[in-house]
Motif scaffolding. Structure first.
Motif, PDB file in Angstrom:
ATOM      1  N   SER A  73      36.107  26.909  46.637  1.00 47.42           N
ATOM      2  CA  SER A  73      36.184  28.171  45.898  1.00 47.42           C
ATOM      3  C   SER A  73      35.244  29.219  46.481  1.00 47.42           C
ATOM      4  O   SER A  73      35.576  30.411  46.530  1.00 47.42           O
ATOM      5  N   PHE A  95      38.105  40.795  43.513  1.00 41.22           N
ATOM      6  CA  PHE A  95      38.437  39.460  43.034  1.00 41.22           C
ATOM      7  C   PHE A  95      37.744  39.148  41.712  1.00 41.22           C
ATOM      8  O   PHE A  95      36.823  39.856  41.282  1.00 41.22           O
ATOM      9  N   CYS A  96      38.188  38.057  41.100  1.00 44.87           N
ATOM     10  CA  CYS A  96      37.546  37.516  39.898  1.00 44.87           C
ATOM     11  C   CYS A  96      37.268  36.040  40.134  1.00 44.87           C
ATOM     12  O   CYS A  96      38.206  35.259  40.354  1.00 44.87           O
ATOM     13  N   ASP A 120      36.522  33.010  38.395  1.00 43.00           N
ATOM     14  CA  ASP A 120      36.614  32.526  37.022  1.00 43.00           C
ATOM     15  C   ASP A 120      36.215  31.056  36.992  1.00 43.00           C
ATOM     16  O   ASP A 120      36.869  30.220  37.616  1.00 43.00           O
ATOM     17  N   ASP A 137      33.649  33.916  32.812  1.00 40.04           N
ATOM     18  CA  ASP A 137      34.556  32.965  32.172  1.00 40.04           C
ATOM     19  C   ASP A 137      35.057  33.605  30.886  1.00 40.04           C
ATOM     20  O   ASP A 137      34.283  33.819  29.954  1.00 40.04           O
ATOM     21  N   SER A 138      36.336  33.918  30.825  1.00 43.28           N
ATOM     22  CA  SER A 138      36.886  34.631  29.670  1.00 43.28           C
ATOM     23  C   SER A 138      36.706  33.863  28.372  1.00 43.28           C
ATOM     24  O   SER A 138      36.604  34.454  27.294  1.00 43.28           O
ATOM     25  N   GLU A 160      39.072  39.052  28.692  1.00 47.40           N
ATOM     26  CA  GLU A 160      39.916  38.916  29.874  1.00 47.40           C
ATOM     27  C   GLU A 160      40.097  40.260  30.571  1.00 47.40           C
ATOM     28  O   GLU A 160      40.103  41.309  29.941  1.00 47.40           O
ATOM     29  N   ASP A 204      45.078  44.213  37.170  1.00 48.04           N
ATOM     30  CA  ASP A 204      46.062  43.244  37.638  1.00 48.04           C
ATOM     31  C   ASP A 204      46.085  43.083  39.155  1.00 48.04           C
ATOM     32  O   ASP A 204      46.815  42.241  39.683  1.00 48.04           O
ATOM     33  N   LEU A 263      43.486  42.182  40.991  1.00 47.65           N
ATOM     34  CA  LEU A 263      42.432  41.274  41.431  1.00 47.65           C
ATOM     35  C   LEU A 263      43.003  39.953  41.937  1.00 47.65           C
ATOM     36  O   LEU A 263      44.016  39.468  41.451  1.00 47.65           O
ATOM     37  N   LYS A 264      42.306  39.351  42.892  1.00 46.41           N
ATOM     38  CA  LYS A 264      42.616  37.986  43.310  1.00 46.41           C
ATOM     39  C   LYS A 264      41.770  37.049  42.447  1.00 46.41           C
ATOM     40  O   LYS A 264      40.557  37.197  42.360  1.00 46.41           O
ATOM     41  N   TYR A 265      42.407  36.077  41.808  1.00 48.47           N
ATOM     42  CA  TYR A 265      41.695  35.151  40.926  1.00 48.47           C
ATOM     43  C   TYR A 265      41.356  33.865  41.682  1.00 48.47           C
ATOM     44  O   TYR A 265      42.216  33.258  42.320  1.00 48.47           O
ATOM     45  N   GLU A 314      39.323  30.165  41.080  1.00 52.68           N
ATOM     46  CA  GLU A 314      38.771  29.283  40.053  1.00 52.68           C
ATOM     47  C   GLU A 314      37.872  28.210  40.670  1.00 52.68           C
ATOM     48  O   GLU A 314      38.091  27.784  41.800  1.00 52.68           O
TER      49      GLU A 314
END
Length: 652
Positions: free
Chosen positions: A6, A20-21, A23, A286-287, A298, A303, A305-307, A309
Motif C-alpha cells: 500500500s 489520493f486517499c 484509507d 478512516d471514514s 466519507e 470522486d 481520488l485514487k483510493y 487501502e
C-alpha cells in the motif's frame, strides 16, 4: 521496516501527480505512512527548495502536529500545521476580502437579531427609540444592568430605580432583559457594518483562545475562520494559483474529522489545478472513525481520488482485530500477525459500576476504562458536583443532553463549549502559576500585556497571587481575589483578557447566562450562582482530566475522548440511554447486517453507534472487555451480539 504494498502504491500515485486517499483502519500505521510519504516527496523532488515551495501537512489537533514534527525532525521544506493555524496565516493578509466576508456575516446576524426583536412584545412599545437607545448604551446603565441581571425580579427592578422612564418595560423583566441585549447587539453590528461600508473598518482578527465570535470587535473564532477561508479562497482564482504554487503537495491527517468547509475549499483548488497536473492532495484516515458532528466522514464530493487501502493492523492482537472487523462490517478486513489476545462481552445490570469491580481484574500494562456515563467519569475524577450543576442548564439538558459530552468532556479545546473554554483558560493559567518551572512565555498569552514582561514582574505577581488561599475557595471568590491584584501585572487585565470582556465580573455572569441558557431569559440566578460558588478544586480536577493528567492504575475516558490512543487493556462500558436516546446501541445490534434496508434517519443513528463502538474497541492492544448495561432481555440483539463478540458472559 519492510515497505508495504500500500505504501508503494502511495509513492507511485504521488510520482504520477495524482491525488489520493489512503484509507486504513485503526492501528494500521497511517501516521507512519504519512511521514514516509513526506520523506518520499522530499527525496524525489529537489525542485521544492529551489522554487521556494513547501510541502504542507495538515493535522486535526496540536498533539498530532507535534507527533509528526517529532517524527520528521526540523525541515525548512515542510510545514506541519493545524488547519486553523495554516488557513489564518494564508488569508490574514487579505484585508479587503476578510472585511467583505465579515460584513456579510454581520448582515446575516443583524437579520436574525431583527427577527427576534420583532417577536419581542416590548419592542413595538418603544415610543422614543433614540431616548431608549441613549439609556441602554450608557456605560453606567450597562454596568448596573449586567451586574444585577442575575438577581431576583424585585431586586433587579430596584437596581434600575434611577431610570424611571424604563418602568413601563419592567413589568415583564424577562422580555426586557432580552430586549436590551438584542438592541445592544444590533447597534454594535450596525456600527461595524457602517465602518466597513465607509472604509473605516478594523483589521479582522482570529482568536484561537476563545471559541466564539465577537463580531462587533472584528474578532472571529474557529468555525467562522473556516467559513471565511472557504469563501475567500474558493471564489478567488488568484489565491488558488498562489496556493498551488506555494504548496504543490498537501497531506491531510485524519481526513474524516475535517470540516466540510475545508473539504469544499480543497475541492475548489483541486478542480482549478486539474488541467495543470502540478498539485497533489493526499488524504490519510478512516471514514469509520468519524465520531465528531463536524467531521466530513466519507470523501463523497471528491470522486477523482485514487483510493488505496491498508489491511494490516500493527496495534492489536488478531482476536481483537477480528472483532473490530465484524463491527465495521464492510469490505475493509484488517489482519494482525499477533495472537494471545482476548475479547469478552458481558451483559450486566444497569446498576453496574466499574469502580466496584475493577479490583477483580488482574491487568498487566496500561489500562483504560471507556465510559458513556459522563457522571461516572466526573465522580471518579472528583468533579462530580460540577457535572451535576452543568446538567441542570438548558445547554446540557433535554434535547441538548449530548452537548455535555461534546462541549464539557471535550479534550480538543477547539471544540470545547466557548464559555467553558474561558473557564478552562482561567484554571490553566492558575495551574501554570502553581508550576515551579513556569516561564514568562508560558503565561504571557493569558496576561495580554502590551509590552514584554520581565522576570521581576513575574516574581512580584507570583508573590501576590500566592497570598490567595485557594484550598477551600470557590470559583467566584478566586476571580474576585485575582481581579484585585495591582501592579505591573494587573489581575483585572488578566480577567479581562481571559474572558474577553470590558467591564468585570458582571459581564462574566452575562456570558454564563448567554451560554448556559441559550437565549432563554427565565429566572436563572440560582443555578448560575451555584455554578460560580462551586469549589475551585472541582474546576481544577476537570482541567486535569481534560489535560490528560492521568492515574497510574486505571485511567478513565469517554468513548469519544479515547480516540487516537492505545492501551494494553481496554474496558468499554456501554448502554442504550445516551445522547437523549433509549436505543443507542440496541439499534445497531438489532439492525446488524440490515444497514442497507434502513431509512436515512436510522442509518445516521446506526453509523454513530457503530463508529463509536468501533473506535472504542480498537484502542485495545491485547485485552478487550465490553460491558453492556441493560435490564432488558436482549431478544433479537443477542444473535447479532454473539456474531460480533462471541459468547455473552455474565459478570459476578
Amino acid at each position: 521496516m519492510k515497505t508495504r504494498q500500500s505504501e508503494k502504491e502511495v509513492y507511485k500515485t504521488i510520482d504520477k501527480k495524482k491525488s489520493f486517499c489512503f484509507d486504513a483502519g485503526p492501528g494500521s500505521g497511517k501516521t507512519y505512512t504519512l511521514v514516509k510519504s513526506i520523506e518520499h516527496i522530499l527525496s524525489t523532488n529537489n525542485k521544492i527548495s529551489s522554487r521556494n515551495q513547501k510541502l504542507l501537512c495538515i493535522t486535526y489537533t496540536n498533539a498530532a502536529k507535534n507527533e509528526i514534527i517529532k517524527r520528521i525532525g526540523k525541515n525548512s521544506n515542510v510545514i506541519v500545521s493545524t488547519i486553523h493555524e495554516f488557513l489564518w496565516n494564508f488569508i490574514s493578509t487579505q484585508d479587503f476580502l476578510l472585511r467583505k466576508e465579515h460584513q456579510c456575516d454581520v448582515e446575516s446576524h443583524k437579520e436574525a437579531i431583527h427577527k427576534k426583536l420583532q417577536e419581542n412584545v416590548l419592542y413595538e412599545k418603544i415610543k422614543d427609540q433614540d431616548s431608549f437607545d441613549s439609556i441602554i448604551r450608557n456605560k453606567k446603565f450597562q454596568k448596573i444592568f449586567y451586574g444585577n441581571q442575575q438577581k431576583r425580579v424585585s431586586e433587579f427592578r430596584e437596581a434600575l430605580s434611577d431610570y424611571s422612564q424604563l418602568n413601563p418595560y419592567l413589568k415583564n423583566v424577562a422580555k426586557f432583559k432580552e430586549l436590551v441585549k438584542l438592541i445592544i447587539k444590533e447597534r454594535r453590528l450596525n456600527q461595524v457594518s457602517e465602518e466597513i461600508r465607509t472604509g473605516k473598518g478594523k483589521a479582522i482578527m482570529y482568536d484561537p483562545m476563545h471559541n466564539y465570535d465577537r463580531l462587533h470587535k472584528y474578532i472571529i473564532s474557529h468555525d467562522t475562520l473556516l467559513k471565511y477561508a472557504k469563501n475567500i479562497i474558493s471564489n478567488n482564482n488568484i489565491l488558488k494559483r498562489l496556493f498551488i504554487d506555494k504548496y504543490p503537495y498537501v497531506l491531510i491527517d485524519e481526513y474524516q474529522d475535517t470540516d466540510k468547509n475545508v473539504i469544499s475549499l480543497l475541492k475548489s483548488i483541486l478542480e482549478y489545478s486539474s488541467k495543470k497536473q502540478n498539485f497533489v492532495i493526499g488524504f490519510f484516515g478512516d471514514s469509520k472513525q468519524n465520531i465528531y458532528e463536524n467531521g466530513i466522514g466519507e470523501l463523497t464530493e471528491l470522486d477523482s481520488l485514487k483510493y488505496i487501502e491498508e489491511t494490516e493492523n500493527r496495534r492489536s492482537c488478531s482476536e481483537i482485530v477480528e472483532v473490530i472487523n465484524r463491527i465495521r462490517n464492510d469490505n475493509l478486513k484488517q489482519i494482525s500477525f499477533e495472537r494471545d489476545g482476548k475479547c469478552t462481552f458481558y451483559k450486566v445490570d444497569s446498576s453496574f459500576n466499574i469502580e466496584e469491580y475493577k479490583n477483580k481484574f488482574d491487568f498487566e500494562g496500561d489500562t483504560a476504562c471507556l465510559l458513556l456515563e459522563n457522571k461516572e467519569i466526573a465522580t471518579a475524577k472528583s468533579f462530580g458536583d460540577l457535572y451535576l450543576n452543568l446538567s441542570e442548564f438548558p445547554q446540557f439538558s433535554g434535547i441538548n443532553f449530548a452537548n455535555i459530552n461534546s462541549e464539557f468532556f471535550q479534550k480538543n479545546l477547539q471544540n470545547m463549549g466557548w464559555f467553558l473554554r474561558n473557564i478552562f483558560n482561567l484554571i490553566d493559567f492558575k495551574r501554570r502559576l502553581d508550576d515551579p518551572n513556569t516561564t514568562i512565555k508560558s503565561i504571557e498569552k493569558y496576561i495580554g500585556a502590551e509590552r514584554g514582561l520581565t522576570f521581576g514582574d513575574l516574581i512580584n505577581f507570583l508573590s501576590k497571587i500566592k497570598q490567595i488561599n485557594t484550598k477551600e475557595i470557590t470559583l467566584i471568590k478566586y476571580i474576585e481575589a485575582l481581579e484585585k491584584i495591582e501592579g505591573t501585572i494587573k489581575g483585572a487585565n488578566i480577567i479581562s483578557h481571559i474572558f474577553s470582556i470590558d467591564s468585570g465580573i458582571g459581564e462574566i455572569y452575562m456570558q454564563a447566562d448567554s451560554y448556559f441558557y441559550n437565549g432563554d431569559n427565565g429566572d436563572t440566578s440560582k443555578s448560575i450562582d451555584a455554578f460560580f460558588n462551586l469549589k475551585l478544586s472541582q474546576f481544577e480536577n476537570w482541567h486535569d482530566y481534560i489535560n490528560k493528567i492521568e492515574d497510574k492504575k486505571l485511567n478513565y475516558y469517554t468513548l469519544h475522548g479515547a480516540k487516537g490512543l492505545e492501551f494494553e487493556n481496554v474496558v468499554v462500558v456501554i448502554q442504550d440511554a445516551f445522547a437523549h436516546r433509549k436505543d443507542y446501541f440496541r439499534l445497531f445490534f438489532e439492525n446488524y447486517n440490515e444497514y442497507g434496508n434502513l431509512d436515512e434517519k436510522k442509518r445516521k443513528k446506526y453509523e454513530k453507534a457503530r463508529n463509536l463502538l468501533y473506535v472504542a474497541c480498537s484502542r485495545a492492544k491485547k485485552n478487550l472487555y465490553i460491558f453492556y448495561k441493560t435490564n432488558d432481555e436482549l431478544g433479537s440483539s443477542q444473535e447479532n451480539i454473539e456474531r460480533i463478540f462471541g459468547k455473552i458472559e455474565t459478570f459476578d
